[in-house]
Design a protein around this motif. Structure first.
Motif, mmCIF file in Angstrom:
data_model
loop_
_atom_site.group_PDB
_atom_site.id
_atom_site.type_symbol
_atom_site.label_atom_id
_atom_site.label_comp_id
_atom_site.label_asym_id
_atom_site.label_seq_id
_atom_site.Cartn_x
_atom_site.Cartn_y
_atom_site.Cartn_z
ATOM 1 N N ALA A 69 0.826 -1.210 0.000
ATOM 2 C CA ALA A 69 0.000 0.000 0.000
ATOM 3 C C ALA A 69 0.859 1.259 0.000
ATOM 4 O O ALA A 69 0.542 2.250 -0.665
ATOM 5 N N VAL A 70 1.961 1.214 0.736
ATOM 6 C CA VAL A 70 2.867 2.369 0.790
ATOM 7 C C VAL A 70 3.457 2.638 -0.590
ATOM 8 O O VAL A 70 3.488 3.788 -1.064
ATOM 9 N N GLU A 71 3.928 1.586 -1.263
ATOM 10 C CA GLU A 71 4.494 1.740 -2.602
ATOM 11 C C GLU A 71 3.437 2.209 -3.601
ATOM 12 O O GLU A 71 3.705 3.074 -4.448
ATOM 13 N N ALA A 72 2.245 1.623 -3.525
ATOM 14 C CA ALA A 72 1.170 2.002 -4.448
ATOM 15 C C ALA A 72 0.773 3.460 -4.262
ATOM 16 O O ALA A 72 0.552 4.195 -5.244
ATOM 17 N N GLU A 73 0.679 3.897 -3.021
ATOM 18 C CA GLU A 73 0.312 5.297 -2.754
ATOM 19 C C GLU A 73 1.373 6.244 -3.294
ATOM 20 O O GLU A 73 1.061 7.293 -3.880
ATOM 21 N N ARG A 74 2.621 5.873 -3.110
ATOM 22 C CA ARG A 74 3.716 6.702 -3.611
ATOM 23 C C ARG A 74 3.630 6.877 -5.121
ATOM 24 O O ARG A 74 3.786 7.980 -5.652
ATOM 25 N N TRP A 75 3.390 5.780 -5.841
ATOM 26 C CA TRP A 75 3.270 5.837 -7.301
ATOM 27 C C TRP A 75 2.040 6.638 -7.716
ATOM 28 O O TRP A 75 2.103 7.483 -8.613
ATOM 29 N N LEU A 76 0.904 6.367 -7.042
ATOM 30 C CA LEU A 76 -0.367 6.978 -7.439
ATOM 31 C C LEU A 76 -0.357 8.486 -7.250
ATOM 32 O O LEU A 76 -0.909 9.220 -8.092
ATOM 33 N N ARG A 77 0.234 8.973 -6.180
ATOM 34 C CA ARG A 77 0.233 10.420 -5.919
ATOM 35 C C ARG A 77 0.957 11.198 -7.027
ATOM 36 O O ARG A 77 0.609 12.351 -7.293
ATOM 37 N N ILE A 78 1.929 10.590 -7.654
ATOM 38 C CA ILE A 78 2.602 11.238 -8.782
ATOM 39 C C ILE A 78 1.824 11.003 -10.074
ATOM 40 O O ILE A 78 1.540 11.941 -10.833
ATOM 41 N N ALA A 79 1.442 9.764 -10.330
ATOM 42 C CA ALA A 79 0.828 9.404 -11.610
ATOM 43 C C ALA A 79 -0.508 10.084 -11.837
ATOM 44 O O ALA A 79 -0.890 10.344 -12.984
#
Length: 479
Positions: free
Chosen positions: A148-158
């Motif tokens: 979830a931490v990795e996904a959130e990091r990617w999503l906030r930029i993408a």
């Protein structure tokens, strides 16, 4: 479309001369060269995103399972958000095609202007909402761990690419409407190539670039989407300058609420139709997962092949949408009917050829994806359903394109919802209750496609969709 035929070519084009109308009549004839000239570039646009995603997965996959899982979850969320808004392309095509067929090129391009304003407004709202909810959404899907931490990091930029994705959808929509599918292909490919290069550089820090790992994938996505969006907006500005060179003519860049409201009404029906598809396929995945790892893996393999077939057939549907919309805009109802059935025959024959090819490759094609005996055994259960529904899908996709080109979105919405509720969903969930496995799931898909085929055949044969006129009218009141 060749550059000499592009929208707003000259003052003579914009005034709609007799010669121009004769040229349009030739364009709308729907011969093999014309159909392929529209369908092949459209197929390239449709295929570009899935192909780039495969590269993105391959590049990120070398970072390890955690980064790949984060990309999978974040990408799923962004895809679910953007795919519900395809009305910005399909709805805009329907409206622009009629205007183009009637010789009103400025108004056809004007539909693109208003769709672009909608794309920017909706996209900006999505950025705000997703930034607020990125944490809860990723934790809901992936749990509260490292994924979830990795996904959130990617999503906030993408997610900053959301408005740009929607602008590209709007650009594809109005350009298809003016029978130009080649320029959108160039614009989309330019963005995807930039994303691909930056993905390799920024994820792993190649050639002296910074090593941003998973965040580099998100940045690469946004950079490529920016380039494509800028190219589409620049095309609108070029059309405006060309049209404005004639006194008393021009394309306004101001927002027009009345036009945007009409686009949103059409969009509402297409969104509801899309949600019906999502409910069906998410239910199928959920039920398949209850039958064990081999069943869900086999379902995923066959489903991805089905998505490939759908992608291919959808390119012909786009040609149908463009040509039929133009014919109706020109007032040629009988011509639109002839086009509808001609394009349907083309699509059905092509789908049958694909079915025969996959039937011949039944022992080989699944092994390209897995060598697990249990998965291959399960795939063989779904395989013949998959092969059998291809000719049916050829008819369905073509007539979907015809009815979308006519603006008959209200009927398509109702028919899709009804077929899902009567055919697909009951069989899917019954297969779980009665332990029918993948046979039950793919039987549900087969019934769903057959019911949709009967619905669109009936509607097309009735002729109630073929309403002439340059301005797209709401079709729901026509029954």
């Amino acid at each position: 479309m060749p550059s000499s035929r592009r929208c707003a070519r000259s003052s003579a084009d914009l005034t709609g001369t007799d010669a121009d109308h004769e040229s349009r009549a030739e364009e709308a004839d729907g011969g093999p060269r014309r159909i392929l000239g529209l369908a092949l570039p459209a197929l390239g646009v449709l295929a570009a995103e899935p192909l780039y995603l495969l590269l993105d997965i391959a590049v990120v996959g070398h970072l390890g399972a955690l980064a790949l899982a984060g990309l999978a979850v974040g990408g799923l969320i962004l895809a679910q958000v953007s795919t519900q808004l395809t009305f910005l392309s399909y709805g805009t095509t329907a409206r622009a095609a009629r205007l183009y067929g009637a010789g009103r090129e400025r108004d056809a391009v004007g539909e693109g202007v208003q769709a672009t304003w909608l794309a920017l407004g909706i996209g900006a709202a999505l950025v705000v909402v997703v930034q607020m909810l990125a944490g809860p959404i990723t934790r809901l899907i992936a749990g509260s761990g490292d994924i979830a931490v990795e996904a959130e990091r990617w999503l906030r930029i993408a997610v900053f690419g959301a408005p740009l994705i929607l602008v590209a959808m709007a650009g594809n929509g109005w350009m298809r409407g003016v029978q130009n599918t080649l320029r959108p292909l160039r614009f989309v490919l330019a963005g995807q190539v930039l994303s691909a290069v930056l993905c390799v550089l920024l994820v792993h820090g190649v050639a002296g670039a910074p090593r941003w790992e998973l965040a580099g994938s998100a940045v690469a996505n946004v950079a490529g989407q920016t380039l494509s969006a800028v190219l589409f907006v620049a095309a609108l500005l070029r059309e405006r300058r060309s049209a404005g060179s004639v006194p008393g003519t021009g394309i306004s860049l101001r927002p027009r609420p009345a036009v945007m409201r009409a686009q949103l009404v059409l969009g509402r029906d297409l969104i509801l139709r899309s949600l019906a598809f999502q409910a069906c396929f998410l239910s199928a995945a959920a039920v398949a997962s209850r039958f064990g790892a081999a069943a869900v893996a086999a379902h995923q393999v066959v489903l991805q092949l089905w998505n490939f077939v759908a992608l291919t057939l959808d390119s012909l549907a786009i040609a149908a949408q463009t040509l039929v919309g133009a014919a109706l805009g020109r007032g040629q109802v009988r011509g639109a009917n002839r086009l509808a059935w001609r394009l349907t025959r083309w699509s059905a024959v092509f789908a049958t050829v694909l079915a025969l090819a996959f039937a011949a490759g039944s022992a080989v094609v699944p092994t390209l994806f897995t060598d697990d005996a249990a998965v291959l055994d399960q795939a063989s259960i779904a395989w013949w359903f998959f092969v059998g529904i291809m000719p049916v899908a050829g008819v369905v996709f073509a007539l979907d394109g015809v009815l979308l080109g006519a603006g008959d979105a209200a009927f398509l919405r109702t028919a899709t919802l009804a077929c899902a509720l009567v055919g697909f969903l009951p069989l899917i969930w019954s297969s779980l209750v009665w332990d029918w496995g993948l046979a039950g799931i793919w039987a549900g898909l087969t019934v769903f496609m057959v019911l949709r085929m009967l619905a669109v055949l009936w509607r097309t044969a009735s002729g109630r969709w073929a309403i002439a006129g340059a301005d797209l009218q709401a079709q729901g009141t026509k029954g």
